[in-house]
Design a protein around this motif. Structure first.
Motif, PDB file in Angstrom:
ATOM      1  N   UNK A  63       0.745  -1.498   0.170  1.00 33.28           N
ATOM      2  CA  UNK A  63      -0.147  -0.247   0.213  1.00 33.28           C
ATOM      3  C   UNK A  63       0.571   1.207  -0.115  1.00 33.28           C
ATOM      4  N   UNK A  64       1.872   1.199   0.720  1.00 30.86           N
ATOM      5  CA  UNK A  64       2.732   2.669   0.645  1.00 30.86           C
ATOM      6  C   UNK A  64       3.265   2.479  -0.549  1.00 30.86           C
ATOM      7  N   UNK A  65       3.911   1.748  -1.382  1.00 28.52           N
ATOM      8  CA  UNK A  65       4.855   1.952  -2.099  1.00 28.52           C
ATOM      9  C   UNK A  65       3.658   2.319  -3.699  1.00 28.52           C
ATOM     10  N   UNK A  66       2.633   2.193  -3.366  1.00 27.28           N
ATOM     11  CA  UNK A  66       1.357   2.452  -4.538  1.00 27.28           C
ATOM     12  C   UNK A  66       0.654   3.562  -4.395  1.00 27.28           C
ATOM     13  N   UNK A  67       0.563   3.903  -2.721  1.00 24.71           N
ATOM     14  CA  UNK A  67       0.317   5.337  -2.743  1.00 24.71           C
ATOM     15  C   UNK A  67       1.605   6.781  -2.698  1.00 24.71           C
ATOM     16  N   UNK A  68       3.275   6.048  -3.062  1.00 24.61           N
ATOM     17  CA  UNK A  68       4.268   6.940  -3.578  1.00 24.61           C
ATOM     18  C   UNK A  68       3.983   7.001  -4.905  1.00 24.61           C
TER      19      UNK A  68
END
Length: 459
Positions: free
Chosen positions: A361-366
């Motif tokens: 989720x974090x990488x996709x959000x970045x």
């Protein structure tokens, strides 16, 4: 890669390779902090300044350099940043005292403030098609994440084998390669006709950012007040300036405003969670540094795929949906960590799957917030847009950990304090996802924005 020409592939290799190298180098230097400090006679109390000396200029000058790139040439400033990085790395590698080492870190921070927003602006102005640009930014997010993970995994071994100076020297060959290739494959890119530099705006925004970041690091209320006053003065100057450094109408665009707000939350909460969980694994569960590195490193490497996937699905579904869903995934994956206890087996059974999901989720959000923050901005102002997103990421990474650490300190027991801090993390991330969803809702005057393809066509 079938839609990329041979020249575009080389451009990707140069620009994405530079970002990957910066991520690896930053991560390795974090591992090498104790050895580097001891090597130049810097005591434990001075170690945080090896990180802060980099973070202050990297965050404080990113916006200014991003805008200067619009005026004076993005390729030119990118090359200058990479050249400065090479010199600073050599200075750090040969440092014989704390003063030289900290000077090298300041110069590395300045070089990063020059290179990151300009390399991103070169990408967004080279790949102008909406879906292709989202795909490219997905690859960029994947490689940046991979760089942090690789640095964490190999940093300890590299420093053990070759010493702490290798953490500085390792990026010099990559920088030299980038400097040689860039003039041949990347054309110069500038914005609109050069205007007179808004010196009052440049001074107040840079000084304000530096003061606010320093205030968070040192927990100085007086410096925070000075920083806020400077940023207020900057806003007033920009509203009245005939040639503002940051045109107010661009900052007020929903995609720019809400995209950078999302980036601030995403990029502050996840590193802070990692910091608190690292202390928990070693101090509460008694894991070794190597085991701790594996707990974070393996999910981190696996989440690299999220960057590639995020770029593709953003092109299909639009940045609004991908950004808010990714933020929700990051927040919900952190929720189980609020209930971690002292039993090692149960804790790892809960923690490791949560990290896998949360890192995705974090990488996709970045990726999604980068697409969001640079969308709807003319090519002439892309340096400004990428400077804003780079500044947001650097500021977030600097302020998130001190804030959550201060919350931990309010409790008598570290574990109780960690639970409270992570609860704040979850609540802030989920509430922010809801705010971003409504903040990015299509306006009645832009019906076409309801369609993901039209939404990305302006990126």
């Amino acid at each position: 890669m079938s839609r990329f020409s041979a020249r575009q592939r080389v451009i990707l290799l140069v620009l994405l390779g530079a970002g990957f190298m910066l991520s690896v180098d930053f991560s390795i230097l974090n591992v090498a902090l104790p050895q580097a400090g001891a090597g130049v006679g810097l005591g434990p109390d001075g170690l945080p300044w090896i990180t802060s000396a980099f973070a202050l200029p990297a965050a404080g000058f990113a916006l200014l350099f991003g805008r200067l790139a619009d005026y004076f040439g993005r390729r030119r400033l990118f090359l200058a940043g990479m050249l400065l990085l090479a010199g600073a790395s050599l200075l750090g590698g040969f440092a014989v005292n704390a003063e030289l080492l900290l000077t090298a870190r300041v110069l590395q921070g300045l070089a990063t403030a020059m290179a990151l927003p300009t390399s991103l602006a070169l990408l967004t102005t080279t790949f102008v098609d909406g879906s292709v640009r989202a795909r490219v930014l997905g690859l960029r997010g994947a490689l940046l994440s991979a760089g942090f993970a690789v640095g964490a995994l190999v940093g300890g071994a590299l420093v053990s084998l070759l010493g702490w100076r290798a953490a500085f020297f390792i990026n010099v060959p990559v920088v030299v390669t980038v400097l040689v290739l860039t003039p041949f494959v990347i054309r110069e890119s500038t914005g609109a006709a050069r205007t007179k530099l808004d010196v009052p705006g440049a001074v107040t925004v840079t000084g304000g950012l530096l003061a606010v970041i320093y205030a968070v690091i040192e927990r100085s209320m007086s410096t925070a007040v000075v920083g806020v006053l400077l940023l207020v003065a900057f806003w007033l100057i920009e509203r009245r300036s005939s040639a503002p450094l940051v045109p107010v109408h661009i900052v007020r665009q929903p995609s720019v405003a809400w995209g950078n707000y999302a980036g601030l939350v995403v990029c502050s909460m996840e590193p802070a969670m990692i910091f608190l969980t690292t202390l928990y694994l070693q101090q509460t569960l008694g894991l070794s540094p190597l085991a701790t590195g594996l707990v974070f490193g393996i999910p981190g490497l696996a989440s690299v795929a999220a960057g590639v996937v995020a770029g593709r699905i953003t092109g299909r579904f639009g940045y609004r949906k991908v950004l808010t869903v990714s933020m929700a995934v990051q927040g919900l994956a952190t929720l189980p960590l609020v209930f971690l206890g002292t039993d090692r087996l149960i804790a790892l059974v809960i923690l490791i799957p949560a990290l896998f999901i949360g890192f995705y989720g974090h990488v996709a959000a970045i990726v999604a917030y980068t697409v969001t923050g640079t969308s709807g901005v003319p090519d002439g102002d892309q340096g400004l847009a990428t400077g804003l997103t780079s500044m947001t990421q650097e500021v977030a990474g600097t302020v998130g950990t001190p804030v959550l650490a201060a919350i931990v300190a309010t409790q008598a027991m570290h574990l109780t304090g960690m639970h409270l801090a992570l609860s704040v993390d979850v609540a802030l991330t989920l509430v922010s996802a809801i705010l971003v969803w409504f903040g990015l809702r299509p306006r009645a005057t832009a019906v076409s924005a309801c369609r993901p393809t039209a939404e990305l066509a302006t990126i």
